[in-house]
Design a protein around this motif. Structure first.
Motif, PDB file in Angstrom:
ATOM      1  N   HIS A 145      40.637  52.638  50.871  1.00  0.00           N
ATOM      2  CA  HIS A 145      41.205  52.118  49.791  1.00  0.00           C
ATOM      3  C   HIS A 145      40.945  50.869  49.039  1.00  0.00           C
ATOM      4  CE1 HIS A 145      43.745  48.916  52.068  1.00  0.00           C
ATOM      5  NE2 HIS A 145      44.314  48.493  50.796  1.00  0.00           N
ATOM      6  N   GLN A 146      40.650  49.700  49.918  1.00  0.00           N
ATOM      7  CA  GLN A 146      40.389  48.294  49.197  1.00  0.00           C
ATOM      8  C   GLN A 146      38.830  48.474  48.576  1.00  0.00           C
ATOM      9  OE1 GLN A 146      41.364  46.465  47.896  1.00  0.00           O
ATOM     10  NE2 GLN A 146      40.825  44.125  48.494  1.00  0.00           N
ATOM     11  N   PRO A 147      37.932  48.895  49.348  1.00  0.00           N
ATOM     12  CA  PRO A 147      36.627  49.155  48.261  1.00  0.00           C
ATOM     13  C   PRO A 147      36.709  49.986  47.285  1.00  0.00           C
ATOM     14  CG  PRO A 147      36.356  49.388  51.055  1.00  0.00           C
ATOM     15  CD  PRO A 147      37.648  49.590  50.823  1.00  0.00           C
ATOM     16  N   LEU A 148      37.512  51.017  47.379  1.00  0.00           N
ATOM     17  CA  LEU A 148      37.981  52.018  46.041  1.00  0.00           C
ATOM     18  C   LEU A 148      38.532  51.147  44.990  1.00  0.00           C
ATOM     19  CD1 LEU A 148      37.825  54.791  44.674  1.00  0.00           C
ATOM     20  CD2 LEU A 148      40.029  55.278  45.758  1.00  0.00           C
ATOM     21  N   LEU A 149      39.675  50.204  45.222  1.00  0.00           N
ATOM     22  CA  LEU A 149      40.461  49.519  44.481  1.00  0.00           C
ATOM     23  C   LEU A 149      39.614  48.456  43.941  1.00  0.00           C
ATOM     24  CD1 LEU A 149      43.771  49.171  46.108  1.00  0.00           C
ATOM     25  CD2 LEU A 149      43.237  50.562  44.094  1.00  0.00           C
ATOM     26  N   ILE A 150      38.734  47.812  44.722  1.00  0.00           N
ATOM     27  CA  ILE A 150      37.921  46.725  44.287  1.00  0.00           C
ATOM     28  C   ILE A 150      36.662  47.234  43.195  1.00  0.00           C
ATOM     29  CG2 ILE A 150      36.078  46.508  45.871  1.00  0.00           C
ATOM     30  CD1 ILE A 150      36.805  43.365  45.766  1.00  0.00           C
ATOM     31  N   GLY A 151      36.262  48.317  43.487  1.00  0.00           N
ATOM     32  CA  GLY A 151      35.219  49.144  42.914  1.00  0.00           C
ATOM     33  C   GLY A 151      35.818  49.323  41.514  1.00  0.00           C
ATOM     34  N   LEU A 152      36.805  49.933  41.424  1.00  0.00           N
ATOM     35  CA  LEU A 152      37.655  50.413  40.245  1.00  0.00           C
ATOM     36  C   LEU A 152      37.977  49.079  39.393  1.00  0.00           C
ATOM     37  CD1 LEU A 152      40.181  53.068  41.542  1.00  0.00           C
ATOM     38  CD2 LEU A 152      38.067  53.389  40.134  1.00  0.00           C
ATOM     39  N   VAL A 153      38.231  47.953  39.797  1.00  0.00           N
ATOM     40  CA  VAL A 153      38.667  46.719  39.030  1.00  0.00           C
ATOM     41  C   VAL A 153      37.278  46.194  38.452  1.00  0.00           C
ATOM     42  CG1 VAL A 153      39.574  44.600  38.977  1.00  0.00           C
ATOM     43  CG2 VAL A 153      40.561  46.438  40.239  1.00  0.00           C
ATOM     44  N   TYR A 154      36.265  46.353  39.494  1.00  0.00           N
ATOM     45  CA  TYR A 154      34.827  45.801  39.135  1.00  0.00           C
ATOM     46  C   TYR A 154      34.226  46.392  37.501  1.00  0.00           C
ATOM     47  CZ  TYR A 154      29.785  45.068  39.087  1.00  0.00           C
ATOM     48  OH  TYR A 154      28.589  44.720  38.700  1.00  0.00           O
TER      49      TYR A 154
END
Length: 338
Positions: free
Chosen positions: A247-256
């Motif tokens: 979840h965190q790699p996905l979330l941080i990728g979306l925000v990036y």
């Protein structure tokens, strides 16, 4: 979080309205799934802060800091509860070792990944490390009565309040949680005091689950209605380890990706400094007014023309004597209330 078995006391229970055919209890899985949702909300806020969309220090102060602690406590409580369910009436070595290997392996992946992404604040002992370590300690309490677990939980909670020592300041002992200087990490969950919610969950399961299990087994009628809200959360709870890792790699990728289209506004350096300073000060639990201390250091840095160099990483905070003098002076002023 770790895919902890949520079985009942029986080793091979018959399917019941509140249980899956595999013997898992939907309600416990749903509670773990709910904790996952809360964790994703917190991490999304952290990501927004990291990319500058919310003020620096937001995720580590005030209500968000309390929110993070409640999330960690809930996962540890459920892990302790599930340890009893998975190993009663007798300990099953192979499932335990397989579960421990998955959690410890995932913890190692988190440490390696964050070492490359955030070398100054990588996760060397986070929530997965804590659950793995607490599970080993929990084996000592499986055959002991519930009150012993509760007493040990109280002792674990109180230990950092009374037993901190410079002896534990060496990095090799940071995992214990008794160092006087709190190490910098994006997720620091040392064994003490975080063993407390795990043992609390373990003791609660030993004391209450036989009664609660009987009620769940006899529950009829509204099981289908409960499934409407429990089923999605329970699915997440059954796959909690995979969701935690993804979840965190996905979330941080979306925000990036969003930041490439709509960049965050440039933050005020002074405000950013104050918030970061107060966050670090609160984490150290130094017993002084963090607002006063950080305001004092900011004023001193500006008066001595050091603030700009500090923002440009031209000053080493750990070795620069000017910074040490400012910190000492402002600590005295914060303690005196000036």
């Amino acid at each position: 979080m770790p895919d902890t078995p949520a079985t009942t006391i029986d080793e091979a229970p018959a399917p019941q309205p509140s249980m899956t055919r595999s013997g898992r209890i939907d309600l416990l899985d749903a509670l773990r799934g709910l904790a996952l949702v809360a964790m994703a909300i917190y991490h999304f806020t952290w990501d927004l802060e990291f990319f500058g969309y919310v003020a620096a220090g937001t995720a580590g102060t005030g209500g968000w800091r309390l929110f993070a602690r409640l999330i960690a406590s809930s996962f540890l409580f459920l892990a302790g509860y599930s340890l009893v369910l998975g190993h009663s009436p007798k300990f099953r070595a192979r499932p335990f070792l397989w579960r421990f290997a998955k959690i410890a392996g995932a913890a190692a992946l988190i440490s390696i990944g964050t070492w490359f992404a955030f070398p100054e604040s990588f996760i060397f002992f986070g929530i997965l490390h804590a659950i793995a370590a607490a599970s080993l300690v929990g084996l000592l309490f499986l055959l002991l009565p519930a009150p012993v677990s509760f007493l040990a939980a109280a002792a674990a909670f109180a230990a950092p309040l009374y037993l901190r020592s410079a002896v534990f300041d060496t990095p090799a002992l940071w995992w214990v949680g008794l160092s006087e200087t709190i190490p910098r990490s994006n997720d620091y969950v040392p064994l003490l005091p975080w063993l407390a919610p795990f043992l609390l969950g373990l003791g609660t399961a030993k004391l209450l689950h036989p009664m609660l299990s009987a009620r769940w087994r006899s529950a009829q009628g509204d099981a289908g209605h409960r499934k409407l809200w429990i089923k999605p959360l329970a699915f997440g709870g059954r796959h909690s380890l995979a969701i935690y890792l993804i979840h965190q790699p996905l979330l941080i990728g979306l925000v990036y990706a969003f930041s490439l289209v709509v960049p965050a506004p440039v933050p005020d350096p002074a405000q950013t400094y104050r918030l970061s300073c107060e966050q670090a000060c609160n984490r150290n639990e130094s017993g002084i007014s963090c607002a006063a201390f950080c305001g004092c250091t900011l004023d001193q840095l500006k008066e001595q023309n050091l603030f700009e160099d500090l923002n440009q990483w031209k000053i080493d905070l750990r070795t620069d004597e000017r910074i040490a003098r400012i910190a000492t002076q402002c600590t005295i002023e914060a303690q005196s209330g000036d």
